[in-house]
Scaffold this motif. Structure first.
Motif, PDB file in Angstrom:
ATOM      1  N   ASP A   1       0.850  -1.182   0.000  1.00 26.44           N
ATOM      2  CA  ASP A   1       0.000   0.000   0.000  1.00 26.44           C
ATOM      3  C   ASP A   1       0.892   1.240   0.000  1.00 26.44           C
ATOM      4  N   ALA A   2       0.740   2.070  -1.025  1.00 24.58           N
ATOM      5  CA  ALA A   2       1.619   3.228  -1.177  1.00 24.58           C
ATOM      6  C   ALA A   2       1.463   4.237  -0.046  1.00 24.58           C
ATOM      7  N   GLY A   3       0.289   4.297   0.557  1.00 26.55           N
ATOM      8  CA  GLY A   3       0.061   5.285   1.606  1.00 26.55           C
ATOM      9  C   GLY A   3       0.557   4.852   2.975  1.00 26.55           C
ATOM     10  N   THR A   4       0.270   3.606   3.347  1.00 27.14           N
ATOM     11  CA  THR A   4       0.594   3.137   4.701  1.00 27.14           C
ATOM     12  C   THR A   4       1.830   2.255   4.756  1.00 27.14           C
ATOM     13  N   GLY A   5       2.247   1.719   3.597  1.00 27.63           N
ATOM     14  CA  GLY A   5       3.356   0.767   3.589  1.00 27.63           C
ATOM     15  C   GLY A   5       2.950  -0.632   3.998  1.00 27.63           C
TER      16      GLY A   5
END
Length: 209
Positions: free
Chosen positions: A150-154
């Motif tokens: 997930d690009a936002g949360t990792g």
């Protein structure tokens, strides 16, 4: 001086939840095949002349400047020497970040208590004849494994592999080495359908004097 011709060998089957090892010379090509689709093979490799040199996830990702490696990429050792070149890849999605599954993996993630060896233990067994123990098994090049980030949360999730029946990866060995491969034992990696992996070694042409 005569030149030997390269001959394709028969594929060797790695049974579900097991591992095999193989010696490779520089120029040999290792073809890893998913015969049924949606199965993962953990690949590790060690330089034959000094097994303290091993296939490195960190070096390979660093020098490629991306997480997902495919045709044209080099896989490097911990000493920054090229070990493999990916010369053909019909799947296009693999993982080089997550460690081989182990007894602890099954306990912590799956709540299992029977103590299966997992890919880590199976690799160690396959590499034992070379004096390579379980503590030397590094992060593997997880062929066909599909890890989403997930690009936002990792946050990472392990998704079913994108490989279809017959998909393969062809790697050219760039140094003499010993390699080992699994048919992965972790349910998340193969959509909870434990299947075999095939591999074939195509030996490079060599000169006889």
């Amino acid at each position: 001086m005569t030149r030997m011709t390269t001959k394709d060998t028969e594929a060797t089957r790695i049974d579900p939840c097991s591992a095999r090892s193989v010696d490779l010379e520089a120029g040999d090509e290792l073809v890893i095949i998913d015969p049924e689709g949606q199965q993962v093979s953990d690949l590790v490799a060690f330089a034959r002349d000094d097994t303290r040199e091993y296939l490195s996830s960190g070096r390979s990702i660093d020098y490629a400047s991306r997480l997902w490696l495919t045709t044209g990429d080099l896989l490097y050792s911990n000493r920054s020497r090229p070990m493999f070149e990916i010369i053909e890849d019909t799947c296009g999605r693999h993982d080089f970040t997550l460690t081989p599954c182990s007894k602890d993996t099954f306990s912590i993630i799956y709540g299992e208590t029977e103590g299966r060896p997992g890919c880590e233990g199976n690799l160690a067994s396959a590499l034992a004849p070379y004096g390579i123990g379980v503590d030397q098994v590094p992060i593997a090049f997880n062929v066909f494994m599909h890890v989403a980030v997930d690009a936002g949360t990792g946050r990472i999730t392990v998704e079913p592999p994108l490989s279809k029946a017959g998909d393969h990866v062809r790697l050219r060995a760039l140094m003499p080495m010993v390699a080992a491969m699994t048919a992965c034992s972790a349910g998340q990696s193969n959509n909870f359908r434990y299947k075999p992996i095939d591999f074939r070694v195509e030996r490079a042409a060599r000169e006889n004097k």
